[in-house]
Design a protein around this motif. Structure first.
Motif, PDB file in Angstrom:
ATOM      1  N   LEU A   1       5.818   3.807  14.091  1.00 45.82           N
ATOM      2  CA  LEU A   1       4.836   3.020  13.351  1.00 45.82           C
ATOM      3  C   LEU A   1       5.053   3.146  11.842  1.00 45.82           C
ATOM      4  O   LEU A   1       4.991   2.145  11.113  1.00 45.82           O
ATOM      5  N   SER A   2       5.315   4.361  11.355  1.00 46.89           N
ATOM      6  CA  SER A   2       5.565   4.540   9.924  1.00 46.89           C
ATOM      7  C   SER A   2       6.747   3.697   9.462  1.00 46.89           C
ATOM      8  O   SER A   2       6.708   3.053   8.404  1.00 46.89           O
ATOM      9  N   ARG A   3       7.813   3.703  10.240  1.00 45.59           N
ATOM     10  CA  ARG A   3       8.992   2.893   9.878  1.00 45.59           C
ATOM     11  C   ARG A   3       8.656   1.402   9.849  1.00 45.59           C
ATOM     12  O   ARG A   3       9.081   0.663   8.956  1.00 45.59           O
ATOM     13  N   GLU A   4       7.893   0.953  10.837  1.00 46.49           N
ATOM     14  CA  GLU A   4       7.567  -0.472  10.895  1.00 46.49           C
ATOM     15  C   GLU A   4       6.659  -0.875   9.728  1.00 46.49           C
ATOM     16  O   GLU A   4       6.833  -1.961   9.154  1.00 46.49           O
ATOM     17  N   LEU A   5       5.714  -0.024   9.367  1.00 46.85           N
ATOM     18  CA  LEU A   5       4.863  -0.328   8.215  1.00 46.85           C
ATOM     19  C   LEU A   5       5.697  -0.391   6.931  1.00 46.85           C
ATOM     20  O   LEU A   5       5.455  -1.231   6.064  1.00 46.85           O
ATOM     21  N   ALA A   6       6.694   0.480   6.820  1.00 43.47           N
ATOM     22  CA  ALA A   6       7.581   0.436   5.651  1.00 43.47           C
ATOM     23  C   ALA A   6       8.406  -0.853   5.650  1.00 43.47           C
ATOM     24  O   ALA A   6       8.647  -1.446   4.584  1.00 43.47           O
ATOM     25  N   ARG A   7       8.830  -1.305   6.818  1.00 46.95           N
ATOM     26  CA  ARG A   7       9.578  -2.566   6.892  1.00 46.95           C
ATOM     27  C   ARG A   7       8.713  -3.751   6.477  1.00 46.95           C
ATOM     28  O   ARG A   7       9.236  -4.789   6.058  1.00 46.95           O
ATOM     29  N   ARG A   8       7.415  -3.603   6.602  1.00 47.69           N
ATOM     30  CA  ARG A   8       6.493  -4.665   6.204  1.00 47.69           C
ATOM     31  C   ARG A   8       6.162  -4.604   4.724  1.00 47.69           C
ATOM     32  O   ARG A   8       5.267  -5.306   4.258  1.00 47.69           O
ATOM     33  N   GLY A   9       6.862  -3.732   3.986  1.00 46.81           N
ATOM     34  CA  GLY A   9       6.728  -3.714   2.531  1.00 46.81           C
ATOM     35  C   GLY A   9       5.876  -2.606   1.962  1.00 46.81           C
ATOM     36  O   GLY A   9       5.709  -2.520   0.743  1.00 46.81           O
ATOM     37  N   HIS A  10       5.356  -1.706   2.804  1.00 45.62           N
ATOM     38  CA  HIS A  10       4.513  -0.620   2.303  1.00 45.62           C
ATOM     39  C   HIS A  10       5.362   0.610   1.979  1.00 45.62           C
ATOM     40  O   HIS A  10       6.460   0.792   2.513  1.00 45.62           O
ATOM     41  N   ARG A  11       4.841   1.441   1.105  1.00 49.14           N
ATOM     42  CA  ARG A  11       5.464   2.740   0.845  1.00 49.14           C
ATOM     43  C   ARG A  11       4.808   3.741   1.788  1.00 49.14           C
ATOM     44  O   ARG A  11       3.601   3.976   1.703  1.00 49.14           O
ATOM     45  N   VAL A  12       5.603   4.328   2.678  1.00 51.39           N
ATOM     46  CA  VAL A  12       5.052   5.177   3.738  1.00 51.39           C
ATOM     47  C   VAL A  12       5.710   6.548   3.707  1.00 51.39           C
ATOM     48  O   VAL A  12       6.931   6.670   3.807  1.00 51.39           O
TER      49      VAL A  12
ATOM     50  N   MET B   1       0.836  -1.202   0.000  1.00 54.86           N
ATOM     51  CA  MET B   1       0.000   0.000   0.000  1.00 54.86           C
ATOM     52  C   MET B   1       0.867   1.247   0.000  1.00 54.86           C
ATOM     53  O   MET B   1       1.962   1.252   0.560  1.00 54.86           O
ATOM     54  N   HIS B   2       0.345   2.306  -0.596  1.00 54.95           N
ATOM     55  CA  HIS B   2       0.956   3.631  -0.475  1.00 54.95           C
ATOM     56  C   HIS B   2       0.213   4.342   0.654  1.00 54.95           C
ATOM     57  O   HIS B   2      -0.983   4.638   0.544  1.00 54.95           O
ATOM     58  N   ILE B   3       0.915   4.613   1.758  1.00 49.54           N
ATOM     59  CA  ILE B   3       0.312   5.162   2.974  1.00 49.54           C
ATOM     60  C   ILE B   3       0.950   6.507   3.278  1.00 49.54           C
ATOM     61  O   ILE B   3       2.167   6.668   3.190  1.00 49.54           O
ATOM     62  N   VAL B   4       0.122   7.488   3.638  1.00 47.91           N
ATOM     63  CA  VAL B   4       0.605   8.713   4.260  1.00 47.91           C
ATOM     64  C   VAL B   4       0.145   8.696   5.710  1.00 47.91           C
ATOM     65  O   VAL B   4      -1.055   8.530   5.980  1.00 47.91           O
ATOM     66  N   LEU B   5       1.086   8.824   6.626  1.00 49.60           N
ATOM     67  CA  LEU B   5       0.729   8.976   8.042  1.00 49.60           C
ATOM     68  C   LEU B   5       1.088  10.404   8.431  1.00 49.60           C
ATOM     69  O   LEU B   5       2.266  10.761   8.471  1.00 49.60           O
ATOM     70  N   HIS B   6       0.052  11.204   8.661  1.00 47.99           N
ATOM     71  CA  HIS B   6       0.266  12.606   9.008  1.00 47.99           C
ATOM     72  C   HIS B   6       0.055  12.783  10.510  1.00 47.99           C
ATOM     73  O   HIS B   6      -1.070  12.776  11.003  1.00 47.99           O
ATOM     74  N   ASP B   7       1.166  12.919  11.226  1.00 51.80           N
ATOM     75  CA  ASP B   7       1.123  13.215  12.666  1.00 51.80           C
ATOM     76  C   ASP B   7       1.615  14.641  12.851  1.00 51.80           C
ATOM     77  O   ASP B   7       2.817  14.902  12.784  1.00 51.80           O
ATOM     78  N   TYR B   8       0.696  15.539  13.069  1.00 45.43           N
ATOM     79  CA  TYR B   8       1.018  16.972  13.162  1.00 45.43           C
ATOM     80  C   TYR B   8       2.141  17.246  14.169  1.00 45.43           C
ATOM     81  O   TYR B   8       3.037  18.054  13.920  1.00 45.43           O
ATOM     82  N   SER B   9       2.125  16.555  15.287  1.00 45.12           N
ATOM     83  CA  SER B   9       3.057  16.853  16.374  1.00 45.12           C
ATOM     84  C   SER B   9       4.466  16.333  16.119  1.00 45.12           C
ATOM     85  O   SER B   9       5.428  16.859  16.678  1.00 45.12           O
ATOM     86  N   GLY B  10       4.611  15.280  15.344  1.00 43.82           N
ATOM     87  CA  GLY B  10       5.928  14.683  15.143  1.00 43.82           C
ATOM     88  C   GLY B  10       6.389  13.863  16.330  1.00 43.82           C
ATOM     89  O   GLY B  10       7.587  13.800  16.621  1.00 43.82           O
ATOM     90  N   HIS B  11       5.467  13.193  17.009  1.00 45.85           N
ATOM     91  CA  HIS B  11       5.804  12.440  18.211  1.00 45.85           C
ATOM     92  C   HIS B  11       6.536  11.134  17.884  1.00 45.85           C
ATOM     93  O   HIS B  11       6.435  10.620  16.761  1.00 45.85           O
ATOM     94  N   PRO B  12       7.240  10.574  18.869  1.00 39.36           N
ATOM     95  CA  PRO B  12       8.108   9.422  18.589  1.00 39.36           C
ATOM     96  C   PRO B  12       7.390   8.160  18.130  1.00 39.36           C
ATOM     97  O   PRO B  12       7.844   7.501  17.191  1.00 39.36           O
ATOM     98  N   PHE B  13       6.302   7.754  18.800  1.00 39.30           N
ATOM     99  CA  PHE B  13       5.756   6.440  18.471  1.00 39.30           C
ATOM    100  C   PHE B  13       5.014   6.430  17.143  1.00 39.30           C
ATOM    101  O   PHE B  13       4.909   5.393  16.494  1.00 39.30           O
ATOM    102  N   GLN B  14       4.522   7.585  16.695  1.00 39.21           N
ATOM    103  CA  GLN B  14       3.884   7.619  15.379  1.00 39.21           C
ATOM    104  C   GLN B  14       4.894   7.380  14.257  1.00 39.21           C
ATOM    105  O   GLN B  14       4.633   6.633  13.325  1.00 39.21           O
ATOM    106  N   VAL B  15       6.060   8.013  14.361  1.00 39.67           N
ATOM    107  CA  VAL B  15       7.068   7.800  13.320  1.00 39.67           C
ATOM    108  C   VAL B  15       7.660   6.393  13.434  1.00 39.67           C
ATOM    109  O   VAL B  15       8.055   5.802  12.419  1.00 39.67           O
TER     110      VAL B  15
END
Length: 415
Positions: free
Chosen positions: A17-28, A1-15
């Motif tokens: 999650l983005s990295r882990e989804l990319a490791r699972r083969g998604h474009r994030v 999947m092509h995913i955009v995760l928009h976390d306005y604050s830039g907090h640690p656990f949201q980013v």
């Protein structure tokens, strides 16, 4: 999947999650607002990041006007338009929206719905509840009540424009039900902390030495001091320690209006044991938390139901005891008590808060037990692979046309 995760604050656990989804083969593509002043996570490309992961900061023309209502409305509107344009110019299969100011979120949500971009609402708070409380307090029941109703309707629009909702607490279900959101499209996934980025560090470390904290009793707070927090509690804690433990230090890491108030009152009261610092580099946060004997979190009574302070989750990783000065019904308070990681005191009982702090500072064995219990809880609950798998399931359901059409039909039947 092509995913955009928009976390306005830039907090640690949201980013994380983005990295882990990319490791699972998604474009994030991970988006955040670079103009918003708060503690941020690793919002930049790292050497070992997966190929499909990218970071896209969105900058305002000026720093976010957190405490200026008129400027804030204008900035939020412009931010929503800017975000919508970016998403339309390179539309993902699904966009996850998180921590976005209400007006900006509403603008982007309307454009995304008209553009048929699939949107998932990662609900971290009920912003309209906080806005309504503040409006009634400042403007009275008539004008404040009208603004509260408008904010509630706007946030209802955001929720009902989303194909799926990920809520961080079951406490949000009542308000989602009132907004007539079909609960079969809501998934509860509690927040977590980026455990691999928060190792347990020794009390005597470079950060502690740089701030002259080694060999002292240290009480530390790190995070936002906004409308949901009363910073004056730190004046009371510092004043009590001045009298009983003169070598102890109360360290507050924050910026903004609450920090400014502390600067003024510190000088007026001559509280030399109150140390005020700007937000620190994310890489230094484990050492900063490790320098403390007790970590503190605060939350006002009116914010107790829907606001779940994520700083508590980082505190658990640090293996330090937590003093929660917050409503007992808050989910973070429940986590502290059930895990055995800390104690909870009502924010309306300042004397008891001071007494419990002094008790903790005098009980090294209890502090060690609470710290170990918090770290055990974090290691059991914050497994990013398990969490990412749950999010991945939600996102796959969101992009399936037959499931989306059933949501549209459900909305229509409830309208």
């Amino acid at each position: 999947m092509h995913i955009v995760l928009h976390d306005y604050s830039g907090h640690p656990f949201q980013v994380q999650l983005s990295r882990e989804l990319a490791r699972r083969g998604h474009r994030v593509r991970h988006q955040y607002c670079s103009s918003y002043t708060t503690g941020k996570g690793a919002v930049q490309r790292l050497r070992d990041d997966p190929e499909g992961f990218s970071v896209e900061p969105i900058c305002m023309a000026s720093e976010f006007a957190r405490y200026s209502p008129l400027r804030r409305v204008f900035q939020e509107f412009r931010y929503g338009v800017s975000l919508a344009r970016r998403l339309r110019s390179s539309p993902p299969q699904v966009v996850v929206m998180c921590n976005i100011p209400l007006l900006a979120h509403a603008v982007a949500a309307v454009v995304m719905r008209l553009s048929k971009v699939t949107m998932v609402f990662w609900q971290q708070d009920v912003y309209s509840d906080a806005i309504g409380t503040a409006a009634r307090d400042r403007l009275g029941p008539r004008v404040g009540g009208a603004l509260a109703w408008i904010a509630d309707r706007v946030e209802c629009l955001v929720a009902r424009s989303s194909v799926r909702i990920v809520a961080i607490s079951e406490d949000f279900l009542d308000v989602l039900r009132r907004w007539r959101v079909p609960l079969e499209f809501v998934t509860i996934i509690p927040n977590w902390a980026a455990l691999p980025e928060m190792p347990v560090r020794p009390r005597n470390n470079d950060w502690a030495r740089a701030h002259d904290l080694v060999g002292r009793k240290v009480v530390l707070y790190s995070g936002t001091l906004g409308l949901k927090h009363d910073p004056r509690i730190f004046l009371e804690l510092a004043n009590a320690l001045c009298e009983r433990q003169p070598d102890a230090r109360v360290v507050v890491i924050s910026e903004g209006q609450g920090r400014d108030l502390l600067e003024v009152e510190k000088d007026r009261l001559q509280l030399r044991n109150l140390i005020l610092l700007d937000y620190q580099q994310y890489s230094s946060l484990p050492d900063a938390l490790a320098s403390a004997d007790v970590l503190v979190t605060v939350l006002e009574p009116d914010a107790g139901r829907y606001s779940v302070p994520s700083k508590v989750l980082n505190y658990l990783c640090a293996a330090r005891p937590v003093l929660g000065i917050m409503p007992a019904e808050n989910e973070a308070a429940d986590t502290l008590l059930t895990s055995g990681a800390g104690v909870v005191v009502s924010p309306q009982d300042r004397g008891k808060a001071v007494a419990r702090l002094l008790d903790l500072l005098g009980a090294s064995d209890q502090r060690a037990e609470m710290g170990a219990a918090g770290r055990r809880y974090a290691e059991e609950m914050f497994d990013i692979a398990t969490i990412a798998a749950r999010f991945e399931s939600v996102l796959r359901e969101a992009v399936e046309p037959d499931r989306n059409s059933s949501l549209v039909a459900s909305r229509a039947s409830r309208s």
